[in-house]
Enzyme design. Structure first.
Site, PDB file in Angstrom:
ATOM      1  CB  SER A  51      -0.756   0.134   1.205  1.00 19.16           C
ATOM      2  OG  SER A  51      -1.327   1.387   1.495  1.00 19.16           O
ATOM      3  CE1 TYR A  67      -4.473  -2.085   5.232  1.00 16.27           C
ATOM      4  CE2 TYR A  67      -3.147  -0.123   4.520  1.00 16.27           C
ATOM      5  CZ  TYR A  67      -3.732  -1.158   4.371  1.00 16.27           C
ATOM      6  OH  TYR A  67      -4.168  -1.351   2.860  1.00 16.27           O
TER       7      TYR A  67
HETATM    8  P1  NAD Z   1     -11.548  -6.190   0.141  1.00 13.78           P
HETATM    9  O1  NAD Z   1     -11.952  -6.056   1.711  1.00 13.78           O
HETATM   10  O2  NAD Z   1     -12.144  -6.067  -1.058  1.00 13.78           O
HETATM   11  O3  NAD Z   1     -10.784  -7.879  -0.144  1.00 13.78           O
HETATM   12  C1  NAD Z   1     -10.085  -8.510   0.810  1.00 13.78           C
HETATM   13  C2  NAD Z   1     -10.146  -9.852   0.705  1.00 13.78           C
HETATM   14  O4  NAD Z   1      -9.173 -10.501   1.543  1.00 13.78           O
HETATM   15  C3  NAD Z   1     -11.360 -10.621   0.436  1.00 13.78           C
HETATM   16  O5  NAD Z   1     -11.271 -11.460  -0.599  1.00 13.78           O
HETATM   17  C4  NAD Z   1     -11.460 -11.324   1.833  1.00 13.78           C
HETATM   18  O6  NAD Z   1     -12.555 -12.285   1.994  1.00 13.78           O
HETATM   19  C5  NAD Z   1     -10.051 -11.712   2.235  1.00 13.78           C
HETATM   20  N1  NAD Z   1      -9.871 -11.891   3.633  1.00 13.78           N
HETATM   21  C6  NAD Z   1      -9.998 -10.852   4.658  1.00 13.78           C
HETATM   22  N2  NAD Z   1      -9.565 -11.580   5.664  1.00 13.78           N
HETATM   23  C7  NAD Z   1      -9.098 -12.721   5.515  1.00 13.78           C
HETATM   24  C8  NAD Z   1      -8.559 -13.969   6.124  1.00 13.78           C
HETATM   25  N3  NAD Z   1      -8.357 -14.073   7.457  1.00 13.78           N
HETATM   26  N4  NAD Z   1      -8.247 -14.986   5.349  1.00 13.78           N
HETATM   27  C9  NAD Z   1      -8.379 -15.078   4.045  1.00 13.78           C
HETATM   28  N5  NAD Z   1      -8.946 -14.235   3.194  1.00 13.78           N
HETATM   29  C10 NAD Z   1      -9.190 -12.871   3.832  1.00 13.78           C
HETATM   30  O7  NAD Z   1      -9.799  -5.368   0.306  1.00 13.78           O
HETATM   31  P2  NAD Z   1      -9.084  -4.751  -0.978  1.00 13.78           P
HETATM   32  O8  NAD Z   1      -9.307  -3.278  -0.918  1.00 13.78           O
HETATM   33  O9  NAD Z   1      -9.191  -5.452  -2.148  1.00 13.78           O
HETATM   34  O10 NAD Z   1      -7.789  -5.068  -0.263  1.00 13.78           O
HETATM   35  C11 NAD Z   1      -7.005  -6.135  -0.766  1.00 13.78           C
HETATM   36  C12 NAD Z   1      -5.265  -5.966  -0.567  1.00 13.78           C
HETATM   37  O11 NAD Z   1      -5.243  -4.584  -0.986  1.00 13.78           O
HETATM   38  C13 NAD Z   1      -5.471  -5.408   0.927  1.00 13.78           C
HETATM   39  O12 NAD Z   1      -3.855  -6.354   1.287  1.00 13.78           O
HETATM   40  C14 NAD Z   1      -5.092  -4.288   1.235  1.00 13.78           C
HETATM   41  O13 NAD Z   1      -4.513  -3.652   2.406  1.00 13.78           O
HETATM   42  C15 NAD Z   1      -4.579  -3.628   0.147  1.00 13.78           C
HETATM   43  N6  NAD Z   1      -4.901  -2.314  -0.257  1.00 13.78           N
HETATM   44  C16 NAD Z   1      -6.151  -1.849  -0.649  1.00 13.78           C
HETATM   45  C17 NAD Z   1      -6.326  -0.505  -0.970  1.00 13.78           C
HETATM   46  C18 NAD Z   1      -7.605   0.168  -1.126  1.00 13.78           C
HETATM   47  O14 NAD Z   1      -7.719   1.582  -1.350  1.00 13.78           O
HETATM   48  N7  NAD Z   1      -8.732  -0.528  -1.212  1.00 13.78           N
HETATM   49  C19 NAD Z   1      -5.134   0.496  -1.002  1.00 13.78           C
HETATM   50  C20 NAD Z   1      -3.900  -0.059  -0.848  1.00 13.78           C
HETATM   51  C21 NAD Z   1      -3.562  -1.626  -0.216  1.00 13.78           C
END
Ligand code: NAD
Length: 256
Positions: A139, A152
């Site tokens: 991130s 985080y």
């Molecule tokens: P999201 O909530 O849409 O997806 C998260 C996924 O992780 C889902 O498939 C969920 O089922 C799974 N998950 C959660 N806890 C779990 C566990 N204990 N075991 C197995 N699976 C689990 O989130 P997202 O925004 O798509 O985030 C995905 C990644 O991207 C994360 O690592 C997040 O930190 C990172 N990220 C997101 C953003 C953003 O703006 N959305 C920005 C930077 C980084």
């Protein structure tokens, strides 16, 4: 890009960024195993439309034993693992003094320690087969901080450090390890943060606008599809010497 014959595992791929990456990898020809919770059947049908083999393993990424069982499943049922995308992640926003200890432990386990466990288990097979890609979805918070996100931010900084260590340990091999650093992406993880602003009195439009305006100069969300294209590039031979990078795609967040 042709990933035919490659086998990918994308953790946390039932929604958001992981799902976007799984789609692009499958579209490029890779067999894709997803992990994560939710409407798995619907996601598998959608992914299957690319015509490659797809699968799902419901490991809780907080549990090293379940992670080991998932890696063994991919090896046994798909015949190996070439592309590991460590994407599963959760968020909790609260000041350090109020931060629930259980949330701290969960974020470190799911967002950071799981990357160590999947990587340590995937690397021997990649070394044996002589090719591999590890992509860690970190991130912008892996490189800079925001208030209220201590666990985080600590986990994501850790992911970037771990990425560099693995990149050095594999530097003289055809295995690469890199981190991708997205800015705001409109996924369920971010919807929760917009909802918190609406509950505090903002209109939905103002909540979205203010969230972007505070960090992301483009005032536009990055999309899972754009991140999927970057992931496919990092799997290509053109990216064979991209090693240990923390590659931001963030609408200008880190340029400030
Ligand atoms: P999201 O909530 O849409 O997806 C998260 C996924 O992780 C889902 O498939 C969920 O089922 C799974 N998950 C959660 N806890 C779990 C566990 N204990 N075991 C197995 N699976 C689990 O989130 P997202 O925004 O798509 O985030 C995905 C990644 O991207 C994360 O690592 C997040 O930190 C990172 N990220 C997101 C953003 C953003 O703006 N959305 C920005 C930077 C980084």
């Amino acid at each position: 890009m042709n990933l035919k014959g490659k086998i990918a595992l994308v953790t946390g791929a039932t929604s958001g960024i992981g799902l976007g990456i799984a789609h692009r990898l499958a579209a490029a020809g890779a067999a894709v195993v997803i992990n994560g919770f939710g409407d798995v059947e619907r996601v598998l049908v959608e992914l299957g439309q690319h015509g490659t083999r797809v699968g799902h393993y419901p490991a809780d990424m907080a549990d090293p034993q379940q992670i080991a069982e998932m890696l063994a499943y991919v090896e046994r049922e798909f015949g190996g693992l070439d592309i590991l995308v460590n994407n599963a992640g959760i968020q909790h926003v609260e000041a350090v003094e109020e931060f629930p200890v259980e949330r701290w432990d969960a974020i470190i386990a799911i967002n950071l320690s799981s990357v160590f466990h999947t990587s340590r288990l995937a690397l021997p097979g990649m070394r044996r087969r002589g090719w591999g890609r590890i992509l860690n979805i970190a991130s912008t918070h892996g490189l800079v901080a925001s208030a209220g996100k201590s666990a985080y931010v600590a986990a994501k900084h850790g992911v970037i450090g771990l990425t560099k260590s693995i990149a050095l340990e594999t530097a003289s091999t055809p295995i690469t390890c890199n981190a991708i650093c997205p800015g705001w992406v409109l996924t369920p993880l971010v919807q929760q943060q917009i909802l918190a602003r609406v509950e505090a009195g903002a209109s939905p439009e103002a909540a979205r606008h203010d969230l972007l305006a505070e960090k992301q100069p483009s005032l536009e969300f990055v999309t899972p599809e754009q991140l999927g294209e970057l992931a496919v590039f990092l799997c290509s031979e053109a990216a064979a010497q991209v090693r240990g990078a923390a590659w931001n795609m963030d609408g200008g967040w880190l340029a400030q």
